[in-house]
Design a protein around this motif. Structure first.
Motif, short mmCIF file in Angstrom:
data_model
loop_
_atom_site.label_atom_id
_atom_site.label_comp_id
_atom_site.label_asym_id
_atom_site.label_seq_id
_atom_site.Cartn_x
_atom_site.Cartn_y
_atom_site.Cartn_z
N ASP A 209 0.84 -1.19 0.00
CA ASP A 209 0.00 0.00 0.00
C ASP A 209 0.88 1.25 0.00
OD1 ASP A 209 -2.18 1.69 0.18
OD2 ASP A 209 -2.44 1.41 2.35
N PRO A 210 1.61 1.48 -1.10
CA PRO A 210 2.54 2.62 -1.11
C PRO A 210 1.84 3.97 -1.02
CG PRO A 210 2.33 1.69 -3.31
CD PRO A 210 1.61 0.77 -2.39
N GLN A 211 0.55 4.02 -1.35
CA GLN A 211 -0.17 5.29 -1.31
C GLN A 211 -0.22 5.85 0.11
OE1 GLN A 211 -4.02 5.16 -3.17
NE2 GLN A 211 -4.73 7.08 -2.23
N ARG A 212 -0.36 5.00 1.11
CA ARG A 212 -0.45 5.47 2.51
C ARG A 212 0.80 5.17 3.32
NH1 ARG A 212 -6.08 2.83 4.44
NH2 ARG A 212 -5.08 1.03 3.47
N ASP A 213 1.58 4.14 2.92
CA ASP A 213 2.73 3.72 3.72
C ASP A 213 3.99 4.47 3.28
OD1 ASP A 213 1.03 2.03 5.02
OD2 ASP A 213 1.75 0.20 4.05
N SER A 214 4.15 5.64 3.82
CA SER A 214 5.37 6.41 3.58
C SER A 214 6.48 5.88 4.47
CB SER A 214 5.11 7.89 3.92
OG SER A 214 4.80 8.02 5.29
N PRO A 215 7.73 6.27 4.24
CA PRO A 215 8.82 5.82 5.12
C PRO A 215 8.55 6.17 6.58
CG PRO A 215 9.74 6.76 3.12
CD PRO A 215 8.27 7.01 3.07
N GLU A 216 7.98 7.36 6.83
CA GLU A 216 7.71 7.77 8.21
C GLU A 216 6.62 6.87 8.84
OE1 GLU A 216 9.50 10.87 5.84
OE2 GLU A 216 7.59 9.78 5.59
N ALA A 217 5.58 6.55 8.06
CA ALA A 217 4.51 5.70 8.57
C ALA A 217 5.04 4.29 8.87
CB ALA A 217 3.37 5.65 7.56
N ILE A 218 5.89 3.77 7.99
CA ILE A 218 6.45 2.43 8.20
C ILE A 218 7.37 2.42 9.43
CG2 ILE A 218 7.99 0.70 7.23
CD1 ILE A 218 6.87 1.31 4.50
N LYS A 219 8.15 3.48 9.61
CA LYS A 219 9.06 3.53 10.76
C LYS A 219 8.27 3.52 12.07
CE LYS A 219 13.05 6.09 12.51
NZ LYS A 219 14.00 7.22 12.24
N GLU A 220 7.19 4.25 12.11
CA GLU A 220 6.35 4.25 13.31
C GLU A 220 5.67 2.89 13.52
OE1 GLU A 220 4.72 5.81 16.75
OE2 GLU A 220 6.25 6.69 15.42
N TYR A 221 5.28 2.27 12.45
CA TYR A 221 4.59 0.98 12.52
C TYR A 221 5.52 -0.12 13.03
CZ TYR A 221 1.91 -3.07 10.85
OH TYR A 221 1.22 -4.27 10.76
N LEU A 222 6.79 -0.08 12.60
CA LEU A 222 7.73 -1.16 12.94
C LEU A 222 8.16 -1.13 14.40
CD1 LEU A 222 10.07 -1.24 9.79
CD2 LEU A 222 8.20 -2.80 10.40
N LYS A 223 7.83 -0.07 15.13
CA LYS A 223 8.19 -0.01 16.54
C LYS A 223 7.49 -1.09 17.37
CE LYS A 223 9.16 4.97 16.65
NZ LYS A 223 8.76 6.29 17.22
N GLN A 224 6.42 -1.65 16.81
CA GLN A 224 5.65 -2.67 17.54
C GLN A 224 6.26 -4.07 17.42
OE1 GLN A 224 1.31 -2.32 16.58
NE2 GLN A 224 2.00 -0.76 15.15
N PHE A 225 7.24 -4.24 16.53
CA PHE A 225 7.70 -5.59 16.20
C PHE A 225 9.20 -5.74 16.47
CE2 PHE A 225 4.16 -4.31 13.39
CZ PHE A 225 3.19 -5.19 13.86
N HIS A 226 9.78 -6.80 15.92
CA HIS A 226 11.19 -7.11 16.18
C HIS A 226 12.07 -5.91 15.81
CE1 HIS A 226 15.07 -9.19 15.95
NE2 HIS A 226 14.50 -10.16 16.66
N PRO A 227 13.05 -5.57 16.64
CA PRO A 227 13.84 -4.35 16.40
C PRO A 227 14.67 -4.38 15.13
CG PRO A 227 14.76 -5.65 18.21
CD PRO A 227 13.44 -6.24 17.89
N ARG A 228 14.94 -5.54 14.57
CA ARG A 228 15.76 -5.60 13.36
C ARG A 228 14.92 -5.64 12.08
NH1 ARG A 228 18.60 -9.50 12.21
NH2 ARG A 228 18.18 -11.13 13.76
N PHE A 229 13.61 -5.41 12.21
CA PHE A 229 12.77 -5.37 11.02
C PHE A 229 13.14 -4.16 10.15
CE2 PHE A 229 9.16 -8.37 11.68
CZ PHE A 229 8.93 -8.68 10.35
N VAL A 230 13.17 -4.38 8.85
CA VAL A 230 13.37 -3.33 7.86
C VAL A 230 12.08 -3.19 7.06
CG1 VAL A 230 14.61 -2.65 5.77
CG2 VAL A 230 15.87 -3.64 7.70
N GLY A 231 11.61 -1.95 6.87
CA GLY A 231 10.40 -1.70 6.08
C GLY A 231 10.73 -0.97 4.80
N LEU A 232 10.16 -1.46 3.68
CA LEU A 232 10.46 -0.89 2.36
C LEU A 232 9.18 -0.42 1.69
CD1 LEU A 232 12.98 -3.59 1.03
CD2 LEU A 232 13.46 -1.54 2.41
N THR A 233 9.27 0.75 1.03
CA THR A 233 8.16 1.31 0.27
C THR A 233 8.71 1.98 -0.97
OG1 THR A 233 6.20 2.73 0.40
CG2 THR A 233 8.19 3.51 1.51
N GLY A 234 7.85 2.60 -1.75
CA GLY A 234 8.27 3.25 -2.99
C GLY A 234 7.05 3.70 -3.77
#
Length: 312
Positions: A209-234
């Motif tokens: 869902d690149p329309q809503r998942d910006s890098p900032e949104a993904i960074k905030e979202y990943l705080k809930q999960f494993h610390p080594r998770f990497v999130g990619l968008t474009g």
């Protein structure tokens, strides 16, 4: 002489009178005895003979009706016992208990097949196809260029040298994506109980869902999960190319307004890739974290046993 005769006559009279008296007494006694004997042998009257005639009639009617009722019930019981009982279900045929039981068993078996077995077989075929067990080695993965949660540009080569566990989802997913990402984090933790497996596998989230998942949104979202998770968008085209390389299906509802909420339908698989970017295995929603951790550890040991190296 005359005097003697008179005395004799008087004695004779007295004797005759005495006989007459005794006879009379004996006759009276016989009469009494006869009456007593007759009274003794005469049958006694019935107990209810002293009752009025109306009661006698009532008693006689009740006795006769009771006798008739008892006789009627006896005849009824005899006729009912002789009459064969009717069955609720026939002994044989489709409406018999056995026929109905077979029908219900067939219905339950058919429903079970189409709701459980068929879905399981389809998932197993999909996983085998992705593993290359059906049509040879699966062509999964490929080149992509995306942006991580820190705004850095990354490609499929950025994480070479490490095993990768890649999952496709989106930040606004209400339940499935969080559950799967929690499961991936748990599998990584279980794997890293072995000191040789620490920092060997890189978990990666690629958004659908690149329309809503910006890098900032993904960074905030990943705080809930494993610390080594990497999130990619474009961009949409960049995300579509990555999804195409991994054979991931995703669909956004048409005609969605600018601020309208929506869900994205997508495949639910985690792709296990080797340090060279080659596909190893896929884990569906039905695979628990402990299974994933055990399978990844086995594959990593096979890789290392072949003399290969891992970049940490």
């Amino acid at each position: 002489m005359r005097a003697f005769g008179s005395v004799f006559c008087n004695a004779a009279k007295q004797t005759t009178g005495l006989r007459t008296c005794l006879y009379q007494q004996n006759h009276a006694a016989a009469s009494v005895f006869s009456s007593v004997s007759l009274a003794t042998i005469r049958p006694r009257p019935a107990l209810n003979s002293h009752k009025p005639a109306i009661f006698k009639k009532a008693y006689s009617t009740e006795d006769s009706s009771s006798s008739e009722k008892a006789a009627g019930e006896g005849d009824k019981d005899t006729s009912e016992s002789k009459k064969p009982r009717e069955r609720l279900f026939p002994a044989t045929g489709p409406l018999s208990p056995m026929g109905i039981g077979l029908f219900l068993a067939t219905v339950v078996g058919t429903m079970y097949y189409f709701t459980v077995i068929k879905d399981r077989v389809a998932k197993e075929k999909m996983e085998k196809r992705l593993r290359g067990e059906v049509y040879g080695k699966a062509d999964v993965g490929g080149p992509y260029e995306l942006t991580d949660q820190n705004g850095n540009t990354v490609t499929d080569k950025t994480y070479d040298g490490k095993f990768k566990l890649v999952y496709f989802g989106f930040c606004h997913c209400p339940d499935i994506c969080p559950d799967e990402m929690d499961k991936i984090g748990d599998a990584i933790k279980m794997l890293e109980r072995n000191p040789q497996m620490v920092d060997v596998v890189q978990p990666i989230l690629i958004t659908c869902d690149p329309q809503r998942d910006s890098p900032e949104a993904i960074k905030e979202y990943l705080k809930q999960f494993h610390p080594r998770f990497v999130g990619l968008t474009g961009s949409f085209d960049q995300v579509r190319q990555a999804c195409k390389g991994y054979r991931v299906y995703f669909s956004k509802p048409p005609k969605v307004g600018p601020n309208q909420d929506y869900l994205v339908d997508h495949s639910i698989f985690s792709y296990f890739m080797d340090p060279d970017g080659e596909f190893i295995d896929v884990y569906g929603k039905d695979k628990p974290a402990d299974y994933m951790a055990g399978d990844m550890e086995r594959r990593i040991k096979q890789f290392l046993g072949a003399g290969r190296t891992i970049q940490k």
